[in-house]
Design an enzyme around this catalytic site. Structure first.
Site, PDB file in Angstrom:
ATOM      1  N   HIS A 419      27.401 123.781  60.999  1.00 50.84           N
ATOM      2  CA  HIS A 419      27.328 124.234  62.382  1.00 50.84           C
ATOM      3  C   HIS A 419      27.188 123.057  63.339  1.00 50.84           C
ATOM      4  CE1 HIS A 419      25.196 125.649  65.996  1.00 50.84           C
ATOM      5  NE2 HIS A 419      26.045 126.660  65.887  1.00 50.84           N
ATOM      6  N   CYS A 750      51.902  88.805  58.909  1.00 52.86           N
ATOM      7  CA  CYS A 750      50.656  89.589  58.892  1.00 52.86           C
ATOM      8  C   CYS A 750      49.420  88.756  59.212  1.00 52.86           C
ATOM      9  CB  CYS A 750      50.491  90.290  57.542  1.00 52.86           C
ATOM     10  SG  CYS A 750      50.255  89.146  56.183  1.00 52.86           S
TER      11      CYS A 750
HETATM   12  C1  PEP Z   1      46.668  84.815  56.160  1.00 52.31           C
HETATM   13  O1  PEP Z   1      46.343  83.902  55.428  1.00 52.31           O
HETATM   14  O2  PEP Z   1      47.176  84.696  57.283  1.00 52.31           O
HETATM   15  C2  PEP Z   1      46.425  86.199  55.714  1.00 52.31           C
HETATM   16  C3  PEP Z   1      46.918  87.238  56.366  1.00 52.31           C
HETATM   17  O3  PEP Z   1      45.614  86.365  54.613  1.00 52.31           O
HETATM   18  P1  PEP Z   1      44.021  86.227  54.666  1.00 52.31           P
HETATM   19  O4  PEP Z   1      43.621  86.110  56.091  1.00 52.31           O
HETATM   20  O5  PEP Z   1      43.494  87.418  54.002  1.00 52.31           O
HETATM   21  O6  PEP Z   1      43.795  84.977  53.885  1.00 52.31           O
END
Ligand code: PEP
Ligand code: MG
Length: 792
Positions: A419, A750
């Protein structure tokens, strides 16, 4: 017309349109019985009294004028709510049954028992308020329910009590506030064969994720015994989550989450038949209420019911302890997420949080700072200080008036379908439920910050922290040629990003999931005999209790954690990077010390690919591979791409790929793609050779900058020189993109650079990158910058 004058209708003849006759609750039970049985939805048989029967009862006993007199006196302030309610209820309870109504009820009751040759069959008797144009004229749990009612006299009595419960104090005040005329609302009683959940289990489920509104997950709560405890939040139930789109494939087990609840009590039938709570046994507390087959079966039923009604649904279910059969005992539309404004995405972040005071299950994703007001019982609600953080054991409908005036709600007990959770969501308040002992740990007038911003675990911290709120408009986001993806690390918060138009996940760092969801070093699970620290062994034993084996614990926790990340954007690709802790970080996992060397420079040490084929980690990597195989093959997430970090040479790549193949993960087989991180200058220099071995590269600018410029990425002293836009670093990036493309390989990005500085995206677009992956907070900005860069 004759049809609408009926006093009692069997559920088999009730349809969803009969709301005016039998109320929303009963109409939906009837609809399911009459139309969904062929699809495998089991609803206990029964019947409902009609609104006409209710009105006939009032007329037969000459109650209308008397009732109106008391309610008018209340409206004009001549008598209190308390006494008006009591007088009206007494009038109803003092009435006699008109003979035709009583006959109709008892004839249906006998027929119910006849189907199985039972006399005095036990039934559940529930109230369903009806109003002409409203699907449901009641607020969660407003009127009475009587369980395990046995025999004709008891049934007529329970029905009468249901009638009276249309005039509980809270129902009267709810209608007054909502502006419903009392005499326009009637009550239909639903009588259903009792499911023997007292010796089985029961709970609540939603056909969507209640916190994020993610439409593809079913949420199920379960406890032992009758279901009232789960609804009321008197018990901390098990929680399961299932990915709906895979339910049609009987070979898959897409269970995203299985969380064991404390389940301290269960409701059973007392000696006299009335329900009462008793403590659960130790074995019951340690055991999941539902097995995987049952979880999937309920989720399938939720999907069918949702499909039938064409909207997200909120349901109650019960399992018969004698036959093991699963039943749906209630279904109504979900009202919170379905009404939310889908055009914006609000996210909250607590700046400099204070000391952690307690944790529980988060409801919603908001955060708020405020002063604690502890209210132990409904009798004390006058003491509540408006605008403060309501801290209590559990709540019921009597608490709604103060819940409306609270800044946040924190409870000792209850799950996400209790609830307190449902009302908080409806009111848009952050709430943390099932904290265990909030009423003891916190004290009145204490300044705290309540945060549900971190995912499934809600946290109360000391002091009034500042809260940063960002609001993203999701309309009119550009379509870009370069794919923009997300870097995600927290499985418990992953589902909330489903509304972002992402092209997938460019980096899911496995080590974060290991840290949060597994907590134990994989080698310690593969070789517990080699763990020398007794405290670590004990903790490992505790965490793995209930699992068939120690390795199974790792594979189960890791695959489920990753599955939430794989689910929210399915079928878009989700790149899962195999573990990339440094040795000092691995050593900090439970049992880790016995398996890790002490290194002077862990950043340049035994990390990444080099570990996976080494005798010192091979068995740990095997478990990582098993988790990926389970995720892809058993759970169904074939969108999962694997990625190898810190791969120093092509020869290392060959060794790792060979080990993966031993574990059934052969690149190219069953559509498996494998990427390599480009984060060492060697990856750029020998790009063509790496490209032969992998499907793509993902540039990690964090390590690539560190290793190109020779700067420890964690050094404060050298931080000003650590620049991802340094010409040397940009040269590396431009070169690898060119070389990889020449070899027919894809290249993503990334590293942290564009998340920190969305303007960085322009370099990447200029060099022709295929995708850019960023943290969720900078997603929209990066998307816009990519669009600008692409049109330049
Ligand atoms: C990087 O090295 O840019 C990466 C994305 O990996 P981490 O930051 O996990 O080492
Ligand atoms: Mg890296």
């Amino acid at each position: 017309m004759a049809e609408t004058r009926k006093l009692v209708i069997n559920f088999a003849e009730v349809k969803r349109g009969d709301v005016g006759t039998v109320g929303g609750k009963n109409a939906s039970l009837g609809e399911m019985i009459s139309t969904l049985a062929p699809k495998g939805i089991l609803v206990p048989a029964g019947f409902a009294t009609t609104a006409d029967a209710f009105r006939a009862y009032l007329t037969h006993n000459n109650l209308n004028a008397e009732m109106a007199k008391h309610l008018d006196a209340l409206a004009t302030g001549k008598i209190t709510l308390n006494s008006a309610g009591e007088r009206v209820r007494d009038l109803i309870l003092g009435g006699d049954w008109p003979k035709d109504t009583a006959d109709a009820i008892l004839s249906e009751y006998r027929a119910l028992g006849d189907t199985t040759g039972e006399k005095n069959v036990p039934v559940a008797v529930r109230s369903s308020a009806t109003a002409e144009d409203l699907p449901d004229a009641s607020f969660a749990g407003q009127q009475e329910t009587f369980l395990n009612v046995i025999g004709e006299a008891a049934l007529l009595d329970a029905c009468k009590r249901c009638y009276a419960s249309l005039y509980t104090d809270r129902a009267i005040s709810y209608r007054t506030i909502q502006g419903f005329a009392h005499d326009q609302v009637a009550l239909s009683v639903g009588v259903q064969r009792m499911v023997r959940a007292d010796t089985g289990g029961s709970g609540v489920m939603f056909s969507i994720d209640t916190e994020s509104g993610f439409p593809d997950a079913v949420l199920i709560n379960a406890a032992w015994g009758l279901g009232e405890n789960v609804v009321q939040g008197a018990v901390d139930p098990d929680e399961y989550q299932v990915f709906k789109p895979f339910l049609k494939n009987p070979k898959l087990t897409p269970i995203l989450e299985k969380r064991l609840g404390a389940k301290e009590i269960k409701m059973i039938h007392g000696r006299d038949g009335t329900p009462r709570n008793v403590p659960t046994s130790k074995a019951e507390r340690k055991q999941f209420v539902l097995n995987d087959g049952e979880i999937l079966s309920l989720a399938r039923q939720a999907a069918i019911i949702e499909d039938h009604y064409g909207q997200p649904m909120d349901m109650e279910w019960a399992r018969d302890g004698v036959t093991g059969t699963l039943y749906i005992v209630q279904a109504r539309p979900e009202t919170v997420q379905s009404r939310l404004d889908m055009g914006t995405l609000k996210s909250y972040a607590v700046e400099n949080p204070g000391r952690e005071l307690l944790t529980g299950l988060s409801v919603g994703s908001a955060a708020v700072a405020g002063r604690v007001s502890i209210i132990e019982s409904a009798g004390d609600i006058d003491r509540f200080v408006d605008g403060s953080v309501l801290v209590t054991g559990t709540t019921d409908p009597d608490w709604v008036p103060i819940m409306k005036r609270a800044a946040a709600i924190v409870t000792d007990h209850g799950g996400r379908t209790s609830h307190a959770a449902i009302v908080s969501r409806e009111l848009g308040l952050p709430a943390i439920v099932g904290c265990g002992n909030a009423t003891h740990i916190l004290h009145d007038e204490q300044d705290v910050t309540v945060s549900c911003a971190g995912g499934e675990e809600g946290v109360v911290t000391e002091g009034l922290s500042e809260i940063k709120v960002t609001e993203e408009a999701l309309e009119k986001l550009p379509d870009t040629r370069t794919k923009v993806m997300l870097n995600l690390a927290n499985p418990s918060a992953a589902l909330r990003w489903w509304r972002l138009p992402v092209e997938g996940v460019g980096l899911a760092r496995m080590e974060f999931v290991v840290n949060g969801a597994v907590r134990v070093h994989p080698m310690a699970l593969a070789h517990l005999d080699r763990v020398t620290d007794p405290a670590a062994r004990e903790e490992i034993e505790k965490l793995t209790a209930g699992y068939d084996s120690k390795p199974e614990y790792f594979v189960d926790k890791l695959s489920r954690g990753l599955s939430r990340i794989a689910a929210f954007c399915y079928p878009k690709p989700v790149i899962v990077r195999m573990s990339d802790f440094k040795t000092n970080e691995y050593a900090d996992l439970l049992g880790g010390r016995d398996f890790e060397p002490k290194e002077e420079n862990p950043m340049l040490g035994f990390r990444g690919a080099s570990r996976y084929y080494s005798d010192n980690y091979r068995d740990g990597f095997a478990l990582e591979c098993q988790a990926i195989a389970r995720l892809r093959n058993q759970m169904g997430f074939d969108n999962v791409v694997m990625m190898i970090p810190f791969c120093r040479t092509p020869e290392e790549a060959d060794k790792v790929l060979a080990v993966m193949a031993e574990h059934g993960l052969k690149r190219g087989q069953d559509g498996l793609e494998v990427y390599v991180m480009c984060e060492i200058p060697a990856n750029v220099i020998r790009a063509a050779e790496f490209a032969e071995r992998f499907d793509g590269f993902s540039i990690g600018s964090n390590d690539l900058t560190q290793l190109t410029l020779g700067i420890d990425r964690d050094s404060d002293e050298l931080a000003p020189l650590f620049r991802e836009d340094d010409p040397a670093v940009l040269w590396m990036i431009e070169t690898v993109i060119r070389e990889a493309h020449k070899a027919g390989s894809k290249v993503g990005f990334c590293g942290q650079a564009p998340s920190n500085d969305p303007a960085y995206a322009k370099y990447l677009v200029e060099y022709g990158i295929d995708s850019i992956s960023v943290t969720p907070d900078s997603f929209v900005q990066v998307l816009r910058n990519v669009e600008t860069a692409e049109s330049d």
